[in-house]
Motif scaffolding. Structure first.
Motif, short mmCIF file in Angstrom:
data_model
loop_
_atom_site.label_atom_id
_atom_site.label_comp_id
_atom_site.label_asym_id
_atom_site.label_seq_id
_atom_site.Cartn_x
_atom_site.Cartn_y
_atom_site.Cartn_z
N GLY A 194 38.10 4.22 7.98
CA GLY A 194 36.74 4.53 8.39
C GLY A 194 36.53 4.49 9.89
O GLY A 194 35.58 5.09 10.40
N SER A 197 37.81 8.18 10.55
CA SER A 197 36.90 9.10 9.89
C SER A 197 36.18 8.37 8.77
O SER A 197 36.83 7.81 7.89
N ASP A 199 34.51 9.57 6.32
CA ASP A 199 34.40 10.28 5.05
C ASP A 199 35.57 11.24 4.77
O ASP A 199 35.58 11.93 3.76
N THR A 217 35.43 15.13 9.86
CA THR A 217 34.30 14.37 9.32
C THR A 217 33.11 15.30 9.12
O THR A 217 32.93 16.28 9.84
N VAL A 219 30.11 13.66 8.89
CA VAL A 219 29.04 12.73 9.27
C VAL A 219 28.56 13.03 10.69
O VAL A 219 29.36 13.06 11.63
N GLN A 330 38.20 13.16 -3.96
CA GLN A 330 37.53 12.92 -2.68
C GLN A 330 36.23 12.15 -2.89
O GLN A 330 35.92 11.19 -2.16
N ASP A 331 35.45 12.57 -3.89
CA ASP A 331 34.18 11.90 -4.15
C ASP A 331 34.38 10.44 -4.57
O ASP A 331 33.56 9.58 -4.25
N TYR A 334 36.83 8.49 -1.07
CA TYR A 334 36.57 8.59 0.36
C TYR A 334 35.25 7.93 0.78
O TYR A 334 34.82 8.05 1.91
N LYS A 335 34.60 7.24 -0.15
CA LYS A 335 33.27 6.69 0.12
C LYS A 335 33.29 5.46 1.01
O LYS A 335 32.33 5.18 1.71
N SER A 336 34.34 4.66 0.93
CA SER A 336 34.38 3.40 1.69
C SER A 336 35.81 3.02 1.95
O SER A 336 36.75 3.53 1.32
#
Length: 393
Positions: A194, A197, A199, A217, A219, A330-331, A334-336
């Motif tokens: 993180g 990147s 996300d 990213t 974001v 990915q969903d 890749y959230k945290s």
């Protein structure tokens, strides 16, 4: 001159479409903005090398190991069995494809696409010639929009073409160091952290005498250059000479519609065909160009605009499931950083490694090992639910 097909964009997708059409005897123009290089790790699997006849001299490095690095700095090395991943430098690779299309008979034009106009004479592509600065109008039967993730053709002509989601990718091409404990010229490093990147991921990919170091990213507010500088520092690459810097959007989802029902069909990034999770785009861009050319030929032969739908139909027939699986991955992961840590830990599993690279190398999910698929499914759920700890804790 009236063209059968006017291709807007000369990247891997547009150049492939133009070459296929020219080899089929069609009158084709290919318009490209000269000098633009897309940021890209440059990986192409054996399937791409075979299907699109990529010559040996375009492969600047052959990778046989992928290193997955977690937020805590733990890593998993995945060895590629019975083959390699080829690496290309987009500066030279894209130009090779454009030259090959021209040799096949496509007329190469250098300039900027402006708009499409229609009158009693037919459909015209209006573009600005780079050398003279003059506005030109080219009469054509069909148009292939292969002008990238923020496609102007898609925005103007195809429903939903102005709302495609994307991440911003940025990389720096550097002079590669000699092989050392941190850098291996035959290894791709993928960094799930993180701090690099929030996300997506960062990467260090070898390009022979050079290397691509970058991240992506979606974001807002992330400083891509600072993140890449941090990645270079953590990878021991701060002191390497920087050759060039590039940034561009990368689409995250194939559009629901690729044609305007009349005379335009999209291809490559313009259609959103970059693989979720991995961000892989070159193979899918070239395939997108090929199916767009196939659809254009069908439309020219039948005179029916509905045949332009064949492009998306052909592409999704072979890739819909793969894209769906990668999007779910990915969903989920890749959230945290906690999820990324678990994802890299999951990559320790031999079944995961084998099935992942079988799918990547051959571009299809392997259905011949149902027990392995079942085991992976169970392990995946266990990691996501936190029922197991990462393998190094």
């Amino acid at each position: 001159m009236t063209y059968d097909v006017f291709v807007v964009g000369g990247g891997p997708s547009g150049a492939t479409a133009a070459e296929d059409l020219a080899r089929a005897g069609k009158r084709v123009a290919m318009l490209d903005r000269d000098g633009r290089i897309k940021p890209c790790g440059g990986a192409i699997p054996p399937r791409a090398i075979k299907d699109f006849a990529i010559p040996e001299d375009m492969i600047v490095a052959k990778v046989d190991v992928a290193r997955m690095i977690s937020p805590s700095g733990r890593s998993v090395d995945i060895h590629i069995e019975n083959g390699y991943v080829g690496m290309v430098d987009r500066e030279h690779f894209d130009e090779f494809l454009r030259v090959r299309a021209a040799k096949a008979g496509a007329e190469r034009l250098t300039g900027t696409y402006l708009r499409i106009e229609r009158d009693s004479a037919g459909t015209h592509v209006v573009w600005r010639d780079k050398a003279s600065g003059e506005e030109r109008r080219s009469l054509t039967k069909l148009i292939i929009g292969a002008d990238g993730a923020r496609s102007v053709v898609a925005r103007d002509e195809v429903p939903g073409g102005d709302t495609i989601p994307y991440v911003i990718a940025y990389h720096e091409i550097i002079k590669a160091p000699a092989a050392n404990k941190d850098y291996d010229p035959k290894r791709c490093d993928v960094i799930y952290d993180g701090r690099i990147s929030p996300d997506f991921y960062g990467w260090v990919f070898p390009h022979g005498d050079q290397a691509s170091v970058g991240m992506g990213t979606g974001v807002d507010g992330v400083n891509l250059k600072e993140a890449t500088a941090a990645l270079r520092a953590s990878s021991g690459l701060t002191g390497c000479e920087t050759i060039r810097k590039e940034g561009a959007p990368i689409p995250l989802k194939p559009l629901d519609k690729w044609d305007n029902g009349r005379d335009v069909v999209l291809a490559g990034d313009a259609a959103g065909v970059v693989a979720p999770s991995s961000g892989e785009g070159i193979y899918y861009a070239m395939l997108g160009g090929r199916v767009a050319a196939t659809a254009a030929q069908a439309c020219l032969a039948s005179g029916k605009a509905k045949d332009l739908k064949l492009a998306r139909k052909l592409f999704m027939k072979d890739n819909k499931t793969v894209f769906k699986v990668l999007r779910s991955m990915q969903d989920a992961y890749y959230k945290s950083d906690d999820r990324r840590e678990r994802f890299v830990s999951l990559c320790h599993d031999v079944d995961v490694q084998k099935l992942t690279f079988e799918a990547y190398m051959n571009k299809k999910l392997v259905a011949a090992r149902p027990l392995a698929h079942l085991k992976i499914g169970v392990k995946n759920v266990a990691h996501l639910m936190g029922w197991v700890k990462p393998s190094w804790t």
